[in-house]
Write a protein that holds these residues in place. Sequence first.
Motif, PDB file in Angstrom:
ATOM      1  N   GLN A   1       0.851  -1.186   0.000  1.00 31.59           N
ATOM      2  CA  GLN A   1       0.000   0.000   0.000  1.00 31.59           C
ATOM      3  C   GLN A   1       0.887   1.237   0.000  1.00 31.59           C
ATOM      4  N   SER A   2       0.448   2.257  -0.704  1.00 33.29           N
ATOM      5  CA  SER A   2       1.255   3.470  -0.810  1.00 33.29           C
ATOM      6  C   SER A   2       1.538   4.094   0.552  1.00 33.29           C
ATOM      7  N   ASN A   3       0.590   3.972   1.495  1.00 33.12           N
ATOM      8  CA  ASN A   3       0.800   4.581   2.821  1.00 33.12           C
ATOM      9  C   ASN A   3       1.799   3.811   3.675  1.00 33.12           C
TER      10      ASN A   3
ATOM     11  N   LYS B   1       9.250   9.443  -2.901  1.00 32.52           N
ATOM     12  CA  LYS B   1       9.274  10.376  -1.773  1.00 32.52           C
ATOM     13  C   LYS B   1       9.854   9.712  -0.531  1.00 32.52           C
TER      14      LYS B   1
ATOM     15  N   ARG C   1       2.038   0.375  -9.879  1.00 34.75           N
ATOM     16  CA  ARG C   1       1.125   1.452 -10.269  1.00 34.75           C
ATOM     17  C   ARG C   1       1.809   2.800 -10.056  1.00 34.75           C
ATOM     18  N   PRO C   2       1.381   3.819 -10.792  1.00 36.58           N
ATOM     19  CA  PRO C   2       2.026   5.128 -10.698  1.00 36.58           C
ATOM     20  C   PRO C   2       1.998   5.732  -9.300  1.00 36.58           C
ATOM     21  N   SER C   3       0.896   5.568  -8.560  1.00 36.61           N
ATOM     22  CA  SER C   3       0.819   6.159  -7.220  1.00 36.61           C
ATOM     23  C   SER C   3       1.851   5.549  -6.276  1.00 36.61           C
ATOM     24  N   LEU C   4       2.149   4.264  -6.460  1.00 31.95           N
ATOM     25  CA  LEU C   4       3.161   3.623  -5.608  1.00 31.95           C
ATOM     26  C   LEU C   4       4.558   4.091  -5.991  1.00 31.95           C
TER      27      LEU C   4
ATOM     28  N   SER D   1       5.322   7.038  -7.052  1.00 29.13           N
ATOM     29  CA  SER D   1       5.449   8.367  -6.444  1.00 29.13           C
ATOM     30  C   SER D   1       5.694   8.269  -4.950  1.00 29.13           C
ATOM     31  N   ALA D   2       4.942   7.397  -4.276  1.00 31.84           N
ATOM     32  CA  ALA D   2       5.090   7.240  -2.821  1.00 31.84           C
ATOM     33  C   ALA D   2       6.475   6.712  -2.464  1.00 31.84           C
TER      34      ALA D   2
ATOM     35  N   GLN E   1       8.339   6.050 -15.704  1.00 33.34           N
ATOM     36  CA  GLN E   1       8.056   6.849 -14.516  1.00 33.34           C
ATOM     37  C   GLN E   1       9.006   6.495 -13.380  1.00 33.34           C
TER      38      GLN E   1
ATOM     39  N   CYS F   1       0.930  -4.489 -12.983  1.00 31.61           N
ATOM     40  CA  CYS F   1       0.453  -3.580 -14.022  1.00 31.61           C
ATOM     41  C   CYS F   1       0.172  -4.375 -15.294  1.00 31.61           C
TER      42      CYS F   1
END
Length: 219
Positions: free
Chosen positions: A84-86, A112, A103-106, A108-109, A149, A138
């Motif tokens: 999970q991204s969190n 960071k 996935r793109p959100s992961l 990014s997470a 990405q 994916c």
Amino acid sequence: MTADTRLRAITERIARAAASVGRPGDRVTLVAVSKTHAADAIRPLLEAGQRAFGENRVAETAEKWPALREEYPDTRLHLVGQLQSNKADEATALFDAIHSVDRPSLVSALAKAMDRAGRRPDCFVQVNIGGEAQKGGCAIADVPALLAQARGADLPVAGLMCLPPAGVEPAPYFALLAKLAREEGVTGLSMGMSDDFETAVMIGATHARIGSALFGERA
């Protein structure tokens, strides 16, 4: 059968499979999937020399591995389950490799989290190689964009990972993952589990994720 006997048998099978296609067996990392197994079950493999272990969950890893890593500081931990991204910060702190970037959100997470931690675990992009709705990974068509990405975010892209559909011949799926990796210029292939790792090794696996053949059936 003792832990060291099981480990030696699996290592020999990997070496034979690699040799059959002209590959050195030591190019394949055996990731002992220790998810759901307690420290007492893991320690005999550590004592036998195994140093790469796979876990599914951040919380379970945080609970059982710090003490083991104090004893065996050269151990490398691989996250082989969905992330999970969190949980990106915790995963970045705990793991040396993450096999489930999907996935793109992961992406990014994780970027960071790695910037904050100053620590950059190896990353494998997980591909839903069989197009199965119930599985992570994916879509094949999205692999180039996700890799671009990840590279743009300075993630250390180690390769691709897949779980073929159950109950069918896995070789075509492994071969497709290897083809995608060649096309995208990545060398790592995380593929093959207890029932099919020899096939995966012959097709080019660099990381084989083996649980039940080493530990017995999960609790």
